[in-house]
Structures are given as structure tokens and as C-alpha cells.
Design a protein around this motif. Structure first.
Motif, PDB file in Angstrom:
ATOM      1  N   ARG A 172      38.078  47.020  28.457  1.00  0.00           N
ATOM      2  CA  ARG A 172      36.898  47.800  28.829  1.00  0.00           C
ATOM      3  C   ARG A 172      37.206  48.609  30.083  1.00  0.00           C
ATOM      4  O   ARG A 172      38.141  48.306  30.826  1.00  0.00           O
ATOM      5  CB  ARG A 172      35.698  46.890  29.087  1.00  0.00           C
ATOM      6  N   MET A 173      36.405  49.597  30.316  1.00  0.00           N
ATOM      7  CA  MET A 173      36.581  50.450  31.485  1.00  0.00           C
ATOM      8  C   MET A 173      35.896  49.820  32.691  1.00  0.00           C
ATOM      9  O   MET A 173      34.874  49.148  32.560  1.00  0.00           O
ATOM     10  CB  MET A 173      35.985  51.836  31.215  1.00  0.00           C
ATOM     11  N   SER A 174      36.469  50.014  33.863  1.00  0.00           N
ATOM     12  CA  SER A 174      35.832  49.631  35.121  1.00  0.00           C
ATOM     13  C   SER A 174      35.420  50.907  35.840  1.00  0.00           C
ATOM     14  O   SER A 174      36.208  51.847  35.948  1.00  0.00           O
ATOM     15  CB  SER A 174      36.797  48.836  36.010  1.00  0.00           C
ATOM     16  N   VAL A 175      34.193  50.925  36.313  1.00  0.00           N
ATOM     17  CA  VAL A 175      33.693  52.084  37.054  1.00  0.00           C
ATOM     18  C   VAL A 175      33.670  51.734  38.539  1.00  0.00           C
ATOM     19  O   VAL A 175      33.035  50.747  38.940  1.00  0.00           O
ATOM     20  CB  VAL A 175      32.286  52.499  36.591  1.00  0.00           C
ATOM     21  N   GLY A 182      28.876  52.662  46.573  1.00  0.00           N
ATOM     22  CA  GLY A 182      29.776  51.532  46.763  1.00  0.00           C
ATOM     23  C   GLY A 182      29.306  50.621  47.873  1.00  0.00           C
ATOM     24  O   GLY A 182      29.422  49.396  47.779  1.00  0.00           O
ATOM     25  N   GLY A 183      28.750  51.207  48.912  1.00  0.00           N
ATOM     26  CA  GLY A 183      28.284  50.428  50.043  1.00  0.00           C
ATOM     27  C   GLY A 183      26.931  49.797  49.842  1.00  0.00           C
ATOM     28  O   GLY A 183      26.439  49.094  50.731  1.00  0.00           O
ATOM     29  N   ARG A 279      33.659  49.945  45.232  1.00  0.00           N
ATOM     30  CA  ARG A 279      33.097  48.717  44.644  1.00  0.00           C
ATOM     31  C   ARG A 279      32.936  48.934  43.148  1.00  0.00           C
ATOM     32  O   ARG A 279      32.644  50.041  42.707  1.00  0.00           O
ATOM     33  CB  ARG A 279      31.736  48.425  45.290  1.00  0.00           C
ATOM     34  N   ILE A 280      33.145  47.891  42.361  1.00  0.00           N
ATOM     35  CA  ILE A 280      32.939  48.010  40.917  1.00  0.00           C
ATOM     36  C   ILE A 280      31.438  48.022  40.638  1.00  0.00           C
ATOM     37  O   ILE A 280      30.710  47.116  41.062  1.00  0.00           O
ATOM     38  CB  ILE A 280      33.619  46.858  40.155  1.00  0.00           C
ATOM     39  N   ARG A 287      38.123  42.437  36.007  1.00  0.00           N
ATOM     40  CA  ARG A 287      39.419  43.105  36.132  1.00  0.00           C
ATOM     41  C   ARG A 287      39.366  44.213  37.188  1.00  0.00           C
ATOM     42  O   ARG A 287      40.342  44.460  37.881  1.00  0.00           O
ATOM     43  CB  ARG A 287      39.837  43.680  34.780  1.00  0.00           C
ATOM     44  N   GLY A 288      38.231  44.846  37.294  1.00  0.00           N
ATOM     45  CA  GLY A 288      38.097  45.873  38.322  1.00  0.00           C
ATOM     46  C   GLY A 288      38.286  45.314  39.720  1.00  0.00           C
ATOM     47  O   GLY A 288      38.874  45.948  40.593  1.00  0.00           O
ATOM     48  N   ALA A 289      37.804  44.084  39.926  1.00  0.00           N
ATOM     49  CA  ALA A 289      37.971  43.461  41.243  1.00  0.00           C
ATOM     50  C   ALA A 289      39.432  43.237  41.565  1.00  0.00           C
ATOM     51  O   ALA A 289      39.864  43.385  42.714  1.00  0.00           O
ATOM     52  CB  ALA A 289      37.206  42.139  41.289  1.00  0.00           C
ATOM     53  N   THR A 290      40.251  42.881  40.563  1.00  0.00           N
ATOM     54  CA  THR A 290      41.683  42.703  40.813  1.00  0.00           C
ATOM     55  C   THR A 290      42.327  44.034  41.179  1.00  0.00           C
ATOM     56  O   THR A 290      43.253  44.078  42.001  1.00  0.00           O
ATOM     57  CB  THR A 290      42.396  42.099  39.590  1.00  0.00           C
ATOM     58  N   LEU A 291      41.862  45.109  40.583  1.00  0.00           N
ATOM     59  CA  LEU A 291      42.386  46.436  40.947  1.00  0.00           C
ATOM     60  C   LEU A 291      42.073  46.763  42.400  1.00  0.00           C
ATOM     61  O   LEU A 291      42.955  47.188  43.161  1.00  0.00           O
ATOM     62  CB  LEU A 291      41.787  47.497  40.024  1.00  0.00           C
ATOM     63  N   LEU A 292      40.833  46.552  42.812  1.00  0.00           N
ATOM     64  CA  LEU A 292      40.469  46.864  44.195  1.00  0.00           C
ATOM     65  C   LEU A 292      41.241  45.992  45.181  1.00  0.00           C
ATOM     66  O   LEU A 292      41.617  46.452  46.269  1.00  0.00           O
ATOM     67  CB  LEU A 292      38.961  46.690  44.391  1.00  0.00           C
TER      68      LEU A 292
END
Length: 975
Positions: A172-175, A182-183, A279-280, A287-292
Motif C-alpha cells: 500500500r502507499m504511505s502518504v 505533519g505537525g 508524519r504519515i 511501513r511509512g514509519a520505518t521510512l521516516l
């Protein structure tokens, strides 16, 4: 129903409106009352005229969709904030039946308008505090992104198949939400800045497979259209994708790997600033959190990054030019003293220190303001004033935008809109509001200028720095330069000129980037002027330039010094006073950060505060990351030794307290090293246990310090004399882990790990050299010995000199019970009855052997430690006195330092009288103080023979009287 017949709360609220705003509200209110009647809740009635008067947008939503007003103004929706999950649930219901793109867009926009009107109502009516309003706005946007994406993903998968990786996992996509989204601080009518990312390459599993990149790019296009497209129902959210890699020319969606490579190799400084709040906000959160997490090192450098001031200053200059070009001085976001300046202040400190202070890696501006004050980066009054200013400006921004649901930060020109904004902000008229606004903008601007105005700009009127700029830039000829340097106090101006030229034209300067060279050019005039003000500027110049040549390739340190005149001043002063400090800073330039605050630089910490500081440092490091733990320990030790040295040179602490401070540092380090080593060894083997009297007990370990550490007399360059003692006793002596080993193996590995952590050279240097030769049987003995074996050795096999060493021994870390038993053994050994004459002969003979091996042998030189009449003579006399007298006077064992032991020896007809004890103590203090000073000057502990002759002769005379024999005179020495 007319207004005259309206319920009293509504009528009173209408009458309280400024006259200019009543006409615009009266007609729609009367229409509402005629068609629907007044809301039932009195509190809603009381807020309705104010809300409609200050937000025509809310009035429009209510008038266009009268059926929503009852739901919108029911007490519960207004009384409570909605959570992200609530928004998601409500939106899922709203779009569940949306079959096509148009139906989805219509449902989204109507849902968004009603929710926005509800949020605006709560804000304008004073029901919701600012942070709650910003949180709701952000939650609404995130829910629209996430649930719309989920809806579109299912539709796209039905058409093209599910995107999968090489292992067949569905992707899936992460936005990624940037900026205020984000804040969690979205304003009322803000763009939402997004980046689309998908985990990895692959293809869909449909009848006609599509590459994952094609799938997610198409999905991203559909999400943007659903949110951003202008339809008869308006827009849901304006979407800005320009923050993605390569901006508008880059792919709409990038793989995680592509993003990591981009930021690693091509990421620009402004992108670091933008990524602070990343922020995701939709799609695959996990998975997005692992990218950040993988991108965090790009944002937060591990070293202190003072280039952030320069970079943000340049960004702000671009904004200011745009503001001037477009006539936006009244822009409350971008204008002087606006929201952006507060953001820049906070994010500058985050970029500088966030790599070393994870607590500063947060996204919330108000939370980070508090953290900055907690970490002493800004004063409390600055935090309070910026927080209040931010709240005022953000409320003004929200209420300005809520007026017409328009993205504006410009103060209104229309008097009616000015009246609306003033009323929304609680002011009687627009002039009063703008006066308050200007007051806050002036305060914010003052704080911004204090942080960001370049030091060289603030002091550009200083002619001295300008003249030194001519020296650095070689705009003067050699004779003019030499004359200027001579007048500035340099004794060898031509040598100084050549040294400056060597830096300016040498490899270090030539290898710098254009930005780095610019920083060096800004720094050097200020540095040369500071050097000229020191005593002995020639030597100071050499030390400072040598340091610069070492650190200049990390141009962040040039930025630190040029941005912080106080740090530059402290650096020059310390390098002038001590080549040892100059070399310490050159080896470990991260310590330059310590120069920023003289309040901490010249105030060393005592033991409890040191332990607290080290605990806080180590808490930031994963327990399994030994390499990082070792670096933190080294930085802690170096920073605190630097504080002691700085305070020593400034005479801010008594000279005899220097060793106390240095000993405290070493003890705290050894305790922490034992904790770290125990964790790593026990994690592998389990805890050491034994069967004692039929009961399984954990067996302890202690570190016994001898020499300077044991005697609380550590110097700047002292090593640590350590002996490791364990409590191995009983039966079944093995660890309780899956990989069990004998306790003796565990304790040996533990001792090895302690020595490794202390003495291994890393990029941060070493902690301490370690000497373990005082353990039983010396080099041939076990590295870690049991208490029973240690006791047997001390009772039956130890030499007299080993019992002398035991006089200064004490436990500095480890198991408390074991420590008490070691101390009991020490007392047993030292209180043995001894033949004074035989003991005197053995001690004197050992001292003579030491003298022959280590004394200077030069009649013109006095070795403060090893020559006759020096420190070693005093120490041996003290040790003799303790060994001879402890049997009758156990009080001699209370202390391990020579000064207090001399005091004990002078009591009750002891070894020496009070006057003689004071003579020895004063000589000891003088000699040690001189050794401290010589160490900081990188000189050996030797002085001319005439120096301290009085003290030396007094010590020699007392040696002859106490030890019963005179030294054999050295050439030229009086006895």
C-alpha cells in the motif's frame, strides 16, 4: 419569526454585535428563525450571532444546507472535540455509497464543509482552545486523506490488481504529511503538503500486470483529484506536491529506496527544514514509519549543526524579499514578526541539536518551545513570550481564514472585514486589534533578530575587525601587515603573517566548499581580533590556527564560532591559557559546544549532578548499541574535564578541589561502565549465581580503585589503577542464562569488557588508560579475583609495598555488600601489628629503588613527583605512618587521601606533630597544584631546582627524622 421575537439569549447576542455587523446578520437570522426556528440550546443561541457575523462562510453553509444546522449546533458536537478515529468513522459512512469520482468528490466536499463549519463555530464561540482547534483541523484533513485513499485503492485494485513485491506481499502507499499538517497544526484554510511513497518495486497481480510505480502514480493522481479538484461544491483541500523529490519534475510517487537515496545524496538544506514535521497521514502507517525513521539522520545530524542558523537566515531573506516585492508587509505569516519567524527560531534549534537531543525531534511547535526551555536553549521568558505570540498570531490567522474559507494571511482592507476580525479576536474595534497585533509582532521580531542576526552584521561598525579583515584577505602589503600586527601586540608579526597566510592559502582552505570558505572568511577577522587581545598573542595564534586546521573540514564548527561571539571569545581565552585545552578541543571538536555558555563552562558539576547528566545522556542510547554508549561516555568525560580545566584556569575553583572534581567524574564513569558492561555480558550468558547454604544467590562484583583514584587525587592525565573483585563462593557457580558459563568466566569477561569500554580508542578518544597490575600476582594473576582469593593473597603473599598501596584503596563501584566486605578485609590487613623498625626499612628501601628508577638525576631540575623532597617522599611517609599506627589507631583508615591522613597522623602523639603535618600537607598541595598547571601547559612535572627549595628541604628533613635515615645526597643537593 422576527428578531424581536427571538429567544432572549439570541436577541441579546445580536444586540451586542457592533452596529456595522448587524445588518449583514439580521436577514439570514430572521430567515432561519422563520423557516427553522431557533436552536434549542441557549448556549448555541448565544453564540450564533457572533459566529455568523465573524464567519460568512459558516452562515453560508447553514443557509445553503438548513438540514445541517440542527446537527451542527446540537450541544454535543460543539462541546467536544472530534478525534481522528471519529472523523474516519463518519467519513466512511459519508462516502460508502459514492460509486464514481464525481460522487466521491461531492460527498467529500459536503462532509468537509460541515465539519469545517463546526470547527470554526467552536473556535469563534470560544469553546475550543487553540491547540484543540489545530488538532481538529489536522485530524479532519488526515481522515479525508486516509479514508479517501483507502476507497480509491480498493477501486484501483479491482481494475488493475493488487500491487505486490517479489515475495508476493500486498503493498500500500504511505502518504507523508509535511508542514503544518505533519505537525498537527493545520490552519483553517491551508494547503496540505504531501509526499507519496510506496515500499518497493514489483507489479500488480491483475490480468494485465502493471508496474507498482505506475499503479501508485495513478493512485496518487486520483487522490489529488478527489481532494483538490474545483467542482460546483468547491474544494476539499488544496494539495501541494512540490516538496517531493525533484519537485514538480519528479515522479508523483517514489519507492522507499528512491526516497532514501535522494535525501542521502541530493537532499538540500531547505528539505531538512521541511522534513522536521514529516508524519504519515494516510495509507500504510506502519511501513511509512520505518521510512521516516530511515530518513531521520538526514534531518538531524549526529553532530551539532550550527550551519542551520546561516541556512535559515538565507531562507528568511528570500521570504523577506518576496514579501517586499509583493507588498505583503501586513502578512501575519510571512511578514516581520509573523508566524514564520517563530517557526524558524524553534526549527533552527531543532536542526542544530536534534541529532544529540532526541527530545528536540518533535513536530509540535509549542511542545518544542517548552523542550527548548527545559534544555536551557532559550530562557523561560522567551519561551513564554513566543508561545503567547504564536497563539495570538495563529488565532488571528484562523479567524481571518474562517471568515470566507479562504487561504489568506493578509490583513483585510475592507473596514467591515476588519470589524469582523476584531470581533472574532475579542477587541472592540479594528484599531485596538491591530495595535495588539503590532505589539506581538514587535516582540517576536526582537526574539528572531536576537537569534538570527549575524554577529558580523551586528558588529560591523567595529573598525578593529575590519582591519583584521584586511590582514586575513591580504589587502595590505607585507610591511603594512607586519606593522599592524606589531601594533596589535604580536611580538613576531612576520611569523604571524606567514602563519595566517599558510591557513588562507593552504590545503585546508582550498579544499573547502564555497559555503565553507565563506564561513572561514567571516570568522577569521573576528578570531584575529580576539587573539590580539590575549597575553602572548603569538602562541595563542598558533594554537588557535592549528585547531582550526583540524576542525575546518567540518564547516559546521566554523559556523558555530562565527555565529556565537561568546563561544569564540571563550575558545581564544582557553587556548591562550592552555595548549592542553587547545589540543583537547582539536581532538574532540564536539566540545566546542561547551563554550557557548560561560555559566556552565566555569561551573563544574559535583557527583550527584554528574550522575544525573550521564544518566540522561545514556537514556537516549539503545542499551544494545555499545558503540554509541562508548561515544556518549567519552563525550561526557571530556566535556566535564573541560569544565574543570576552564574553571581551574579561571581560578573559579580552589586548586585543591580540582582533583575532587576529576575524581567525581571518574567514579561516575566507572559506575556507568560497570552497568553497561554487566548488561552486555549478562545478556549473553545470564546472571552469575551460586548455591550458598542451600539458597541460590546472585553473586556480586566490585571495582577497587588504587592510586590517584583511590586517594581522591586524580589529575588531568591520570590513569586508573583498578582491581576487580567478585563474590564467587559456595557451590554450583555458573550463570543462569541459556548459554551458561562458570562464574569465573563471566567475571573475567566482565572485567575485559570494562577495560575495553574504558581504554579502547574510538573516534571519541579513550575514557581512561587502565592499569590492573596491582591485582594479586600482578600481570600473571587473574583479571578478576574472588574475594576469598584476594583475602588469602593479602594475608599470606602480598609484599609490603602492596599493603602500602592498600592504604589508598577504596571501592568505587559495584555490589554494596561486597564492597563492605572488601573494606572489612582492607581494615583487617592494615590494622595488623607490625614491627616499626622492620617496616621503616622496607618502606625506605622501596622508596630508594623507585628514586633510582624515576628521579631526574639533574641537579638543576626538581622532579615534583620522584625527586627527593617531592610528592613520593610525602606519600611514602604517610603510608608508613598508617601501616605502623593503624593497629593502635584504626581511625587512620577512615580516609584514603594524603591530606586528611596527615591530619589523622598528627593526632594523639601520632607519627608527626601538627606543625610538621601542616608542613608536609602544604608542600603536597603546592606540588600538586604545580603539576596541574604544568599539565595544562603540556609540560613535564619538573621545575628549576631553586623553585620550591624551601618546601623540598623541609620534606627531606622530615623524611630523615621519620624514616630514620637520610637520603644519600644527589650532586648539588643539601640534606
Amino acid at each position: 419569526m422576527s428578531m424581536d421575537n427571538a429567544p432572549k439569549p439570541l436577541r441579546d447576542a445580536f444586540d451586542a454585535l457592533p452596529e456595522a455587523l448587524r445588518d449583514g446578520v439580521a436577514e439570514p437570522l430572521e430567515t432561519l428563525l422563520a423557516e427553522r426556528g431557533a436552536p434549542d440550546d441557549a448556549r448555541v443561541q448565544a453564540s450564533l450571532p457572533l459566529v455568523w457575523a465573524t464567519s460568512p462562510f459558516v452562515a453560508r453553509v447553514c443557509i445553503q444546507r438548513p438540514e445541517t444546522l440542527a446537527a451542527l449546533t446540537a450541544p454535543a458536537p460543539l462541546a467536544e472535540a472530534r478525534t481522528l478515529d471519529t472523523y474516519r468513522e463518519r467519513l466512511d459512512g459519508a462516502i460508502a455509497d459514492a460509486d464514481g469520482a464525481e460522487a466521491l468528490q461531492r460527498a467529500l466536499r459536503r462532509f468537509r464543509d460541515v465539519e469545517m463549519a463546526r470547527i470554526a463555530w467552536r473556535d469563534l464561540a470560544g469553546i475550543a482552545p487553540l491547540e484543540e482547534t489545530l488538532g481538529e483541523l489536522s485530524g479532519l484533513a488526515e481522515a479525508c486523506i486516509d479514508r479517501t485513499l483507502a476507497h480509491l485503492y480498493e477501486r484501483r485494485c479491482a481494475l488493475w490488481g493488487v500491487p505486490r513485491n517479489a515475495d508476493g506481499e500486498a503493498l500500500r502507499m504511505s502518504v507523508i504529511g509535511m508542514g503544518k499538517l505533519g505537525g498537527g497544526e493545520l490552519n483553517f484554510s491551508s494547503d496540505i503538503d504531501l509526499i507519496f511513497a510506496f515500499p518497493e518495486a514489483g507489479e500488480t497481480d491483475g490480468r494485465r500486470p502493471r508496474a507498482n510505480e505506475e499503479f501508485f502514480n495513478r493512485l496518487g493522481q486520483e487522490l489529488i483529484a478527489a481532494l483538490d479538484r474545483q467542482t460546483p461544491d468547491g474544494q476539499a483541500f488544496r494539495v501541494d506536491m512540490r516538496l517531493r523529490p525533484f519537485g514538480s519534475s519528479g515522479p508523483l510517487a517514489s519507492s522507499f529506496n528512491a526516497l532514501e537515496l535522494y535525501y542521502q545524496n541530493q537532499g538540500r538544506e531547505w528539505e531538512r527544514y521541511a522534513m522536521i514535521k514529516a508524519r504519515i497521514v494516510g495509507g500504510d502507517y506502519e511501513r511509512g514509519a520505518t521510512l521516516l525513521a530511515a530518513l531521520r539522520p538526514f534531518v538531524y545530524r549526529r553532530y551539532l549543526d550550527y550551519g542551520a542558523f546561516e541556512n535559515l537566515r538565507e531562507m528568511k531573506a528570500l521570504v523577506d524579499r518576496e514579501v517586499r516585492r509583493r507588498g505583503m508587509a501586513d502578512n501575519i505569516k510571512l511578514g516581520r514578526g509573523g508566524i514564520r519567524e517563530i517557526e524558524f527560531i524553534v526549527q533552527a534549534f531543532q536542526l542544530i541539536r536534534g541529532g544529540q537531543e532526541p527530545a528536540l525531534q518533535g513536530r509540535s511547535l509549542l511542545e518544542m518551545l517548552s523542550r527548548l526551555a527545559e534544555h536551557d536553549q532559550i530562557p523561560a521568558h522567551t519561551r513564554d513570550e513566543l508561545a503567547e505570540g504564536y497563539a495570538f498570531l495563529r488565532r488571528s490567522e484562523n479567524r481571518l481564514q474562517a471568515m470566507y474559507d479562504s487561504q489568506t494571511h493578509q490583513l483585510p482592507d475592507d473596514p467591515l472585514d476588519g470589524a469582523r476580525l476584531a470581533l472574532a479576536m475579542g477587541y472592540p474595534d479594528y484599531d485596538t486589534f491591530t495595535a495588539a497585533l503590532e505589539g506581538w509582532r514587535a516582540r517576536v521580531q526582537a526574539h528572531f533578530d536576537q537569534v538570527f542576526v549575524a554577529p558580523q552584521e551586528a558588529g560591523e561598525a567595529d573598525a578593529g575587525a575590519s582591519d583584521f579583515g584586511d590582514v586575513w584577505n591580504a589587502t595590505l602589503d607585507d610591511d603594512e601587515t607586519d606593522e599592524f600586527l606589531h601594533d596589535a601586540g604580536f611580538a613576531h608579526p612576520s611569523r604571524g603573517r606567514e602563519r595566517i597566510a599558510a591557513l588562507r592559502e593552504g590545503h585546508t582552505a582550498r579544499s573547502l566548499s564555497a559555503r565553507g570558505r565563506g564561513r572561514l572568511d567571516r570568522l577569521m577577522p573576528m578570531l584575529l581580533q580576539a587573539v590580539s587581545g590575549q597575553p602572548g598573542p603569538d602562541a595563542t595564534l598558533e594554537r588557535v590556527l592549528s585547531l582550526l586546521e583540524t576542525v575546518a573540514r567540518r564547516t559546521v564548527y566554523l559556523a558555530l564560532l562565527s555565529e556565537n561571539p561568546m563561544a569564540l571569545s571563550q575558545l581564544v581565552q582557553l587556548c591562550s591559557a592552555s595548549p592542553w585545552i587547545a589540543r583537547l578541543l582539536a581532538r574532540h571538536p564536539v566540545l566546542l559546544d561547551e563554550l557557548l555558555d560561560p555559566r556552565t563552562l566555569y561551573t563544574p558539576l559535583r557527583r550527584e549532578a554528574l550522575a544525573g547528566e550521564l544518566a540522561a545522556r545514556m537514556a537516549r542510547v539503545d542499551d544494545d548499541d555499545l558503540e554509541r554508549q562508548m561515544e556518549e561516555l567519552r563525550h561526557f568525560r571530556q566535556a566535564n574535564v573541560l569544565r574543570v580545566a576552564a574553571a581551574d584556569l579561571a581560578e573559579a575553583i580552589p586548586i585543591m578541589v580540582v582533583s575532587d572534581y576529576l575524581t567525581d567524574i571518574a567514579e561516575v564513569v566507572v559506575e556507568e561502565v560497570l552497568r553497561v558492561a554487566w548488561y552486555h555480558v549478562s545478556r549473553r550468558f545470564g546472571e552469575p549465581t551460586g548455591l550458598v547454604d542451600g539458597e541460590h544467590v546472585r553473586q556480586g562484583f566490585a571495582v577497587l580503585a588504587y592510586g590517584k583514584l583511590g586517594g581522591i587525587e586524580l589529575g588531568y592525565g591520570s590513569d586508573l589503577d583498578l582491581v576487580f573483585v567478585n563474590d564467587a563462593r559456595g557451590e554450583a557457580l555458573h550463570t543462569d542464562g541459556e548459554k551458561s558459563v562458570e562464574n569465573a568466566v563471566f567475571f573475567a569477561r566482565l572485567a575485559q569488557r570494562i577495560i575495553h569500554i574504558l581504554a579502547t580508542t574510538t573516534p571519541g578518544g579513550i575514557l581512561y588508560e587502565v592499569d590492573t597490575r596491582l591485582r594479586p600476582s600482578g600481570k600473571s594473576g587473574l583479571l578478576a579475583t574472588s574475594l576469598d582469593a584476594f583475602a588469602t593473597y593479602q594475608r599470606d603473599n602480598a609484599w609490603t609495598w602492596e599493603h602500602q598501596a592498600l592504604v589508598r584503596a577504596r571501592v568505587v563501584a559495584g555490589d554494596t555488600d561486597l564492597g563492605e566486605r572488601i573494606e572489612a578485609l582492607r581494615r583487617e590487613i592494615l590494622t595488623r601489628p607490625r614491627d616499626p623498625e622492620a617496616l621503616r626499612g622496607e618502606v625506605a628501601a622501596m622508596r630508594e629503588r623507585m628514586r633510582r628508577a624515576k628521579a631526574s638525576g639533574d641537579e638543576d631540575v626538581f622532579d615534583l613527583k620522584n625527586d627527593r623532597g617531592g610528592i613520593a617522599d610525602i606519600e611514602f611517609m604517610v603510608q608508613y605512618g598508617v601501616l605502623a599506627g593503624a593497629h593502635d589507631n584504626p581511625g587512620l583508615l577512615r580516609f584514603t587521601d594524603n591530606i586528611r591522613l596527615l591530619g589523622e597522623l598528627s593526632r594523639d602523639d601520632g607519627l608527626v606533630g601538627e606543625d610538621d603535618a601542616e608542613t608536609l600537607a602544604e608542600a603536597y598541595r603546592v606540588f600538586r597544584a604545580e603539576i596541574h598547571r604544568l599539565t595544562l601547559q603540556e609540560l613535564p612535572a619538573r621545575v628549576p631546582a631553586e623553585r620550591f627549595r624551601t618546601q623540598r628541604e623541609a620534606v627531606t628533613a622530615l623524611w630523615s627524622r621519620i624514616m630514620g635515615a637520610a637520603h644519600t645526597p644527589e650532586p648539588g643537593e643539601t640534606t
